[in-house]
Design a protein around this motif. Structure first.
Motif, PDB file in Angstrom:
ATOM      1  N   LEU A 277      21.196  16.014 -73.790  1.00 26.41           N
ATOM      2  CA  LEU A 277      20.815  15.705 -75.164  1.00 26.41           C
ATOM      3  C   LEU A 277      19.636  14.738 -75.209  1.00 26.41           C
ATOM      4  CD1 LEU A 277      24.316  15.340 -76.862  1.00 26.41           C
ATOM      5  CD2 LEU A 277      22.636  17.173 -77.212  1.00 26.41           C
ATOM      6  N   MET A 278      19.533  13.889 -74.171  1.00 29.52           N
ATOM      7  CA  MET A 278      18.439  12.925 -74.114  1.00 29.52           C
ATOM      8  C   MET A 278      17.172  13.523 -73.497  1.00 29.52           C
ATOM      9  SD  MET A 278      20.540   9.497 -72.990  1.00 29.52           S
ATOM     10  CE  MET A 278      19.032   8.521 -72.900  1.00 29.52           C
ATOM     11  N   GLY A 279      17.237  14.806 -73.169  1.00 26.46           N
ATOM     12  CA  GLY A 279      16.069  15.482 -72.629  1.00 26.46           C
ATOM     13  C   GLY A 279      15.897  15.381 -71.131  1.00 26.46           C
ATOM     14  N   GLY A 280      16.899  14.859 -70.435  1.00 23.18           N
ATOM     15  CA  GLY A 280      16.822  14.742 -68.988  1.00 23.18           C
ATOM     16  C   GLY A 280      17.333  15.981 -68.282  1.00 23.18           C
ATOM     17  N   SER A 281      17.140  16.021 -66.992  1.00 26.86           N
ATOM     18  CA  SER A 281      17.619  17.139 -66.178  1.00 26.86           C
ATOM     19  C   SER A 281      19.029  16.837 -65.675  1.00 26.86           C
ATOM     20  CB  SER A 281      16.689  17.368 -64.985  1.00 26.86           C
ATOM     21  OG  SER A 281      17.243  18.330 -64.095  1.00 26.86           O
TER      22      SER A 281
ATOM     23  N   TRP B 248      31.291  15.633 -67.002  1.00 29.08           N
ATOM     24  CA  TRP B 248      30.685  16.665 -67.849  1.00 29.08           C
ATOM     25  C   TRP B 248      30.162  16.053 -69.137  1.00 29.08           C
ATOM     26  CZ3 TRP B 248      30.392  20.224 -64.393  1.00 29.08           C
ATOM     27  CH2 TRP B 248      31.401  20.333 -63.427  1.00 29.08           C
ATOM     28  N   GLY B 249      30.854  15.065 -69.663  1.00 31.05           N
ATOM     29  CA  GLY B 249      30.360  14.376 -70.844  1.00 31.05           C
ATOM     30  C   GLY B 249      29.066  13.641 -70.568  1.00 31.05           C
ATOM     31  N   MET B 250      28.974  13.017 -69.386  1.00 29.06           N
ATOM     32  CA  MET B 250      27.756  12.310 -69.026  1.00 29.06           C
ATOM     33  C   MET B 250      26.594  13.284 -68.836  1.00 29.06           C
ATOM     34  SD  MET B 250      28.461   9.105 -69.069  1.00 29.06           S
ATOM     35  CE  MET B 250      27.039   8.426 -68.211  1.00 29.06           C
ATOM     36  N   MET B 251      26.878  14.454 -68.277  1.00 33.58           N
ATOM     37  CA  MET B 251      25.826  15.459 -68.131  1.00 33.58           C
ATOM     38  C   MET B 251      25.355  15.965 -69.489  1.00 33.58           C
ATOM     39  SD  MET B 251      26.408  17.828 -64.758  1.00 33.58           S
ATOM     40  CE  MET B 251      28.191  17.957 -64.774  1.00 33.58           C
ATOM     41  N   ALA B 252      26.296  16.145 -70.416  1.00 33.94           N
ATOM     42  CA  ALA B 252      25.920  16.583 -71.757  1.00 33.94           C
ATOM     43  C   ALA B 252      25.024  15.538 -72.424  1.00 33.94           C
ATOM     44  CB  ALA B 252      27.175  16.823 -72.597  1.00 33.94           C
TER      45      ALA B 252
ATOM     46  N   GLY C  70      15.136   1.034 -67.405  1.00 35.17           N
ATOM     47  CA  GLY C  70      15.370   1.808 -68.615  1.00 35.17           C
ATOM     48  C   GLY C  70      16.832   2.181 -68.702  1.00 35.17           C
ATOM     49  N   PHE C  71      17.169   2.966 -69.710  1.00 36.16           N
ATOM     50  CA  PHE C  71      18.559   3.341 -69.934  1.00 36.16           C
ATOM     51  C   PHE C  71      19.172   4.095 -68.748  1.00 36.16           C
ATOM     52  CE2 PHE C  71      21.789   6.259 -71.674  1.00 36.16           C
ATOM     53  CZ  PHE C  71      22.687   5.324 -72.167  1.00 36.16           C
ATOM     54  N   PRO C  72      18.493   5.102 -68.166  1.00 36.63           N
ATOM     55  CA  PRO C  72      19.084   5.792 -67.014  1.00 36.63           C
ATOM     56  C   PRO C  72      19.372   4.856 -65.846  1.00 36.63           C
ATOM     57  CG  PRO C  72      17.276   7.070 -67.919  1.00 36.63           C
ATOM     58  CD  PRO C  72      17.227   5.740 -68.585  1.00 36.63           C
ATOM     59  N   PHE C  73      18.460   3.903 -65.612  1.00 36.97           N
ATOM     60  CA  PHE C  73      18.673   2.943 -64.530  1.00 36.97           C
ATOM     61  C   PHE C  73      19.922   2.110 -64.788  1.00 36.97           C
ATOM     62  CE2 PHE C  73      18.176  -1.475 -63.129  1.00 36.97           C
ATOM     63  CZ  PHE C  73      18.041  -1.298 -61.757  1.00 36.97           C
ATOM     64  N   VAL C  74      20.061   1.616 -66.021  1.00 39.36           N
ATOM     65  CA  VAL C  74      21.227   0.799 -66.363  1.00 39.36           C
ATOM     66  C   VAL C  74      22.510   1.600 -66.200  1.00 39.36           C
ATOM     67  CG1 VAL C  74      22.386  -0.432 -68.230  1.00 39.36           C
ATOM     68  CG2 VAL C  74      19.918  -0.689 -67.922  1.00 39.36           C
TER      69      VAL C  74
END
Length: 260
Positions: A180-184, A172-176, A81-85
């Protein structure tokens, strides 16, 4: 900066390579770890591997001697999925940059840095069991991203080619984006904390006049020779002619990251 030019040249060369040539060109540590992450995810998706036997479970480690869990929890970054990629791209870009450029000729130092990150993350389930983090691969990947951002704070980068920013703000941008995608953001934040701890001990503290508190043990250098056939340049002593000088780090104010 020299590293930025080297990275751009490396990317141009990569575009002209076949997938097989690109894979062979990867530095040994990131290639081994990235391969382990991909194979673990493939095994889980195909039902060959059971996630219940891979996650970090200290009762199983201590009572059933399932010591492989201390390593396998760093090899699963999620299902396809997207997080894996995104995590695999981080290893391929930021981890490879650190290994090839920041730690050039110092594979053992890079391995020791990764091992220290693992050792800092492993006790967290015992300290804060409510966090509920069975896998720390994502945190370790984010540690590499954070250290890359400190190595290249003024580099121009972007998130998915759309949101442009300086590299210093990329974690910090990646965490934001994750939020926004609903992840932790907890795993990512832990990676930042561990990465900053390493950065403080290897750069900020020595820069302020303190002694260097981290040195790569001899057994790690021997392990790198056995596993990867790679020797680390010099012993890091004061009289070592191959010892890197205290040069610019991410803008010209400190020591080389991880140099002994």
């Amino acid at each position: 900066p020299r590293h930025s030019l080297g990275a751009r040249a490396s990317r141009r060369h990569t575009m002209s390579q076949s997938p097989g040539d690109w894979y062979k060109s990867l530095p040994p540590v990131c290639r081994a770890w990235g391969t382990a992450c991909v194979l673990t995810t493939v095994g889980v998706q195909l039902g060959v591997l059971d996630l219940r036997s891979l996650y970090l479970d200290f009762p199983a480690v201590f009572r059933k001697f399932q010591i492989w869990r201390l390593l396998t929890n760093f090899c699963f970054v999620g299902g396809f999925g997207f997080p894996f990629v995104m995590r695999m791209m981080m290893i391929a870009r930021y981890g490879v940059f650190l290994e090839q450029h920041t730690f050039a000729g110092r594979t053992a130092d890079f391995v020791w840095m990764v091992m220290l990150g693992m050792l800092a993350l492993l006790p967290l389930p015992l300290i804060a069991p409510s966090a509920g983090l069975p896998f720390f691969a994502g945190s370790l990947v984010f540690m590499l991203l954070y250290l890359w951002s400190r190595e290249n704070p003024n580099a121009n980068t972007s998130i998915m080619g759309m949101i442009k920013m300086k590299a210093f703000y990329l974690p910090w941008g990646m965490m934001a984006l994750e939020a926004l995608m609903g992840g932790s953001v907890v795993p990512d934040l832990l990676g930042v904390v561990v990465g900053h701890l390493y950065y403080f001990l290897t750069v900020l503290h020595p820069r302020a006049g303190g002694s260097r508190l981290i040195a790569t043990p001899g057994f790690v250098k021997i392990m790198c020779v056995s596993l990867f056939g790679v020797y680390t340049q010099g012993s890091g002593g004061a009289d070592d002619p191959t010892r890197p000088s205290a040069r610019a780090f991410g803008g010209g104010r400190g020591r080389r990251l991880g140099s002994d």
